[in-house]
Design an enzyme around this catalytic site. Sequence first.
Site, PDB file in Angstrom:
ATOM      1  N   THR A   9       9.034   5.082  65.068  1.00 33.90           N
ATOM      2  CA  THR A   9       9.065   4.229  64.099  1.00 33.90           C
ATOM      3  C   THR A   9      10.819   4.050  64.050  1.00 33.90           C
ATOM      4  O   THR A   9      11.296   2.902  64.202  1.00 33.90           O
ATOM      5  CB  THR A   9       8.865   4.914  63.177  1.00 33.90           C
ATOM      6  OG1 THR A   9       6.991   4.640  63.017  1.00 33.90           O
ATOM      7  CG2 THR A   9       9.439   4.206  61.759  1.00 33.90           C
ATOM      8  N   TYR A  10      11.345   4.939  63.926  1.00 32.89           N
ATOM      9  CA  TYR A  10      12.737   5.846  63.870  1.00 32.89           C
ATOM     10  C   TYR A  10      13.107   4.782  65.391  1.00 32.89           C
ATOM     11  O   TYR A  10      14.228   4.071  65.592  1.00 32.89           O
ATOM     12  CB  TYR A  10      13.446   7.170  63.702  1.00 32.89           C
ATOM     13  CG  TYR A  10      14.976   7.315  63.710  1.00 32.89           C
ATOM     14  CD1 TYR A  10      15.629   6.917  62.859  1.00 32.89           C
ATOM     15  CD2 TYR A  10      15.765   7.428  65.051  1.00 32.89           C
ATOM     16  CE1 TYR A  10      17.220   7.140  62.928  1.00 32.89           C
ATOM     17  CE2 TYR A  10      16.848   7.657  65.426  1.00 32.89           C
ATOM     18  CZ  TYR A  10      17.286   7.635  64.325  1.00 32.89           C
ATOM     19  OH  TYR A  10      18.677   7.493  64.165  1.00 32.89           O
TER      20      TYR A  10
END
Length: 106
Positions: A9-10
């Site tokens: 996600t990051y």
Amino acid sequence: MVAGPKRGTYQASKHGVLGLTKSAALDYAARGIRINAVCPGIIHTAMLDKMMATQADALNAMLQNVPIGRLGRPEEIASAVLWLCSSEASFMVGHALAVDGGYTIR
């Protein structure tokens, strides 16, 4: 600019910013608006101080991958931004400027 395990996600959000930077740069370059991205490495901030208090070993492991061998300072990021805003960088557009102590050259 790089990827790592268990951080999808990051990583997706950061890679998305780079794509947006390039697209916006193409949209606005002809109007004389220069759009670039600054990609900082491990910078000594209050957030990092909190991490160091509980995960010093993790920080030391991260620094093993920084050729310059130290944390960056917020002033170093500010200097890069000021340079990009200056006439000295007037031919830079759509660029992702790594200010990371060499992390991305590995």
